[in-house]
Design a protein around this motif. Structure first.
Motif, mmCIF file in Angstrom:
data_model
loop_
_atom_site.group_PDB
_atom_site.id
_atom_site.type_symbol
_atom_site.label_atom_id
_atom_site.label_comp_id
_atom_site.label_asym_id
_atom_site.label_seq_id
_atom_site.Cartn_x
_atom_site.Cartn_y
_atom_site.Cartn_z
ATOM 1 N N ILE A 142 0.850 -1.189 0.000
ATOM 2 C CA ILE A 142 0.000 0.000 0.000
ATOM 3 C C ILE A 142 0.884 1.236 0.000
ATOM 4 N N LEU A 143 0.650 2.122 -0.946
ATOM 5 C CA LEU A 143 1.302 3.430 -0.962
ATOM 6 C C LEU A 143 0.244 4.470 -0.623
ATOM 7 N N CYS A 144 0.473 5.184 0.455
ATOM 8 C CA CYS A 144 -0.482 6.201 0.912
ATOM 9 C C CYS A 144 0.331 7.410 1.346
ATOM 10 N N ASN A 145 0.706 8.220 0.380
ATOM 11 C CA ASN A 145 1.676 9.277 0.628
ATOM 12 C C ASN A 145 1.059 10.670 0.550
ATOM 13 N N HIS A 146 1.299 11.447 1.609
ATOM 14 C CA HIS A 146 0.771 12.795 1.743
ATOM 15 C C HIS A 146 -0.760 12.796 1.597
ATOM 16 N N VAL A 147 -1.371 11.888 2.334
ATOM 17 C CA VAL A 147 -2.822 11.752 2.409
ATOM 18 C C VAL A 147 -3.318 11.957 3.834
ATOM 19 N N LEU A 148 -2.672 11.320 4.802
ATOM 20 C CA LEU A 148 -3.179 11.295 6.174
ATOM 21 C C LEU A 148 -3.244 12.680 6.819
ATOM 22 N N GLU A 149 -2.404 13.597 6.386
ATOM 23 C CA GLU A 149 -2.443 14.948 6.963
ATOM 24 C C GLU A 149 -3.701 15.715 6.546
ATOM 25 N N HIS A 150 -4.457 15.163 5.577
ATOM 26 C CA HIS A 150 -5.718 15.773 5.137
ATOM 27 C C HIS A 150 -6.926 15.185 5.874
ATOM 28 N N ILE A 151 -6.730 14.106 6.599
ATOM 29 C CA ILE A 151 -7.837 13.323 7.153
ATOM 30 C C ILE A 151 -8.088 13.670 8.618
ATOM 31 N N ILE A 175 4.328 11.396 4.985
ATOM 32 C CA ILE A 175 3.550 12.565 5.403
ATOM 33 C C ILE A 175 4.501 13.751 5.503
ATOM 34 N N PRO A 176 3.989 14.990 5.393
ATOM 35 C CA PRO A 176 4.848 16.133 5.710
ATOM 36 C C PRO A 176 5.087 16.117 7.211
ATOM 37 N N GLN A 177 6.339 16.089 7.607
ATOM 38 C CA GLN A 177 6.673 15.882 9.019
ATOM 39 C C GLN A 177 7.730 16.868 9.471
ATOM 40 N N ASP A 178 7.536 17.409 10.658
ATOM 41 C CA ASP A 178 8.550 18.241 11.296
ATOM 42 C C ASP A 178 9.361 17.324 12.206
ATOM 43 N N ILE A 179 10.546 16.922 11.748
ATOM 44 C CA ILE A 179 11.342 15.963 12.510
ATOM 45 C C ILE A 179 11.949 16.577 13.771
ATOM 46 N N HIS A 180 11.792 17.869 13.925
ATOM 47 C CA HIS A 180 12.258 18.543 15.139
ATOM 48 C C HIS A 180 11.124 18.690 16.163
ATOM 49 N N ARG A 181 9.948 18.248 15.783
ATOM 50 C CA ARG A 181 8.781 18.341 16.663
ATOM 51 C C ARG A 181 8.503 16.966 17.254
ATOM 52 N N GLU A 182 8.448 16.867 18.560
ATOM 53 C CA GLU A 182 8.206 15.575 19.208
ATOM 54 C C GLU A 182 6.755 15.137 19.070
ATOM 55 N N HIS A 183 5.818 16.092 19.223
ATOM 56 C CA HIS A 183 4.401 15.757 19.223
ATOM 57 C C HIS A 183 3.681 16.413 18.047
ATOM 58 N N THR A 184 2.741 15.695 17.481
ATOM 59 C CA THR A 184 1.913 16.201 16.393
ATOM 60 C C THR A 184 1.054 17.366 16.874
ATOM 61 N N PHE A 185 0.902 18.380 15.993
ATOM 62 C CA PHE A 185 0.135 19.574 16.347
ATOM 63 C C PHE A 185 -1.134 19.659 15.517
ATOM 64 N N GLU A 195 -3.920 31.371 6.950
ATOM 65 C CA GLU A 195 -3.326 31.039 8.239
ATOM 66 C C GLU A 195 -3.024 29.551 8.327
ATOM 67 N N ARG A 196 -3.919 28.737 7.767
ATOM 68 C CA ARG A 196 -3.682 27.288 7.767
ATOM 69 C C ARG A 196 -2.462 26.943 6.911
ATOM 70 N N ALA A 197 -2.332 27.596 5.768
ATOM 71 C CA ALA A 197 -1.172 27.357 4.908
ATOM 72 C C ALA A 197 0.116 27.747 5.624
ATOM 73 N N LYS A 198 0.056 28.843 6.367
ATOM 74 C CA LYS A 198 1.230 29.321 7.102
ATOM 75 C C LYS A 198 1.625 28.355 8.219
ATOM 76 N N ILE A 199 0.642 27.848 8.955
ATOM 77 C CA ILE A 199 0.918 27.014 10.127
ATOM 78 C C ILE A 199 1.100 25.545 9.760
ATOM 79 N N PHE A 200 0.233 25.038 8.861
ATOM 80 C CA PHE A 200 0.246 23.610 8.551
ATOM 81 C C PHE A 200 0.966 23.271 7.250
ATOM 82 N N GLY A 201 1.397 24.304 6.516
ATOM 83 C CA GLY A 201 2.141 24.052 5.283
ATOM 84 C C GLY A 201 1.275 24.006 4.049
ATOM 85 N N ARG A 207 -3.130 18.940 10.274
ATOM 86 C CA ARG A 207 -2.151 18.762 11.358
ATOM 87 C C ARG A 207 -0.734 18.851 10.808
ATOM 88 N N VAL A 208 0.207 19.045 11.734
ATOM 89 C CA VAL A 208 1.634 18.914 11.437
ATOM 90 C C VAL A 208 2.130 17.725 12.249
#
Length: 254
Positions: A142-151, A175-185, A195-201, A207-208
């Protein structure tokens, strides 16, 4: 060009973007032909890649020939060099199929290739990832790439992915991931698109993801490897292929 790309990405619906790209791609590939950068997916070389991004744009990341981004080229190299994806018969489910892969995977006779998405014109099966119309243990890959951040309910989506993956099978859920962030936001109170584009990419991300993404997949039941594949590559290859150094590939097993 940077402002034009940003305007197009934010205003044009994605299904239409996909159709338009088939017309524009040959022109861009011709104009940017050169030898400094290489797309490993089709082997073509260019003097530069194109910028891409919904908020602040990344420069030199979008291949004008395959329309691949950093993550697509990294995934292609990993599948090609570290797995039997290109040779072993398998039933493959591909969510939100990317143009960089779609026609290439479809031509591979050893793959039983199925695509799915709610909106993509490239999808064979129109389906909600949280309520999939497939039997349990149906797919080898299963390839599910850059999908879960929309769900919104990504836990339910992950459970569905686990349900339909065959025992012994594997998946890649980038997924787009901030590897310097310990917890998902997450913050559903932010509704303004800019504002969502600025914060969530991206304006339609909910989410991030942080490093706890891998633990969440493990909680569902997957065995998970967070593969830092660029760590195995030379600095020159990373530059030539225009990859994101340190990006982690989430490889899951059942």
């Amino acid at each position: 060009m940077k402002k034009l790309f940003s305007l197009i990405l934010n205003l044009v619906p994605r299904p239409l973007l996909i159709r338009l790209s088939y017309l524009v791609r040959p022109i861009l590939a011709f104009l940017l032909r050169g030898s400094q950068f290489k797309d490993p997916i089709d082997g073509k070389t260019f003097k530069s890649f194109l910028p891409y991004g919904y908020g602040s744009q990344r420069v030199n990341v979008l291949s004008p020939s395959s329309l691949s981004l950093e993550r697509h080229r990294l995934l292609w190299l990993y599948l090609k060099q570290e797995t039997s994806f290109f040779s072993k018969p398998a039933k493959l489910l591909h969510f939100a199929p990317e143009q960089a892969f779609y026609k290439r995977f479809k031509k591979m006779k050893h793959l039983d290739y199925v695509t799915t998405d709610l909106n993509s014109p490239l999808a064979d099966v129109k389906a909600d990832i949280c309520n999939l119309p497939f039997n349990a243990d149906s797919f080898d890959i299963i390839l599910c790439n850059h999908v879960l951040e929309h769900i919104p309910d990504d836990t339910k989506a992950m459970k569905e992915l686990y349900r339909i993956l065959k025992p012994g099978g594997f998946g890649i859920f980038q997924i787009p991931q901030d590897i310097h962030r310990e917890h998902t936001f997450e913050d559903n109170s932010i509704t303004d698109k800019k504002e969502r584009a600025k914060i969530f990419g991206q304006y339609d991300h909910v989410r991030v993801y942080g490093l706890d993404y891998f633990d969440k997949l493990r909680d569902i039941g997957f065995k998970v490897d967070a593969v830092n594949y660029t760590a195995t590559m030379t600095a020159q290859d990373i530059k030539t292929y225009c990859l994101a150094k340190g990006e982690l590939i989430p490889v899951v097993y059942k």
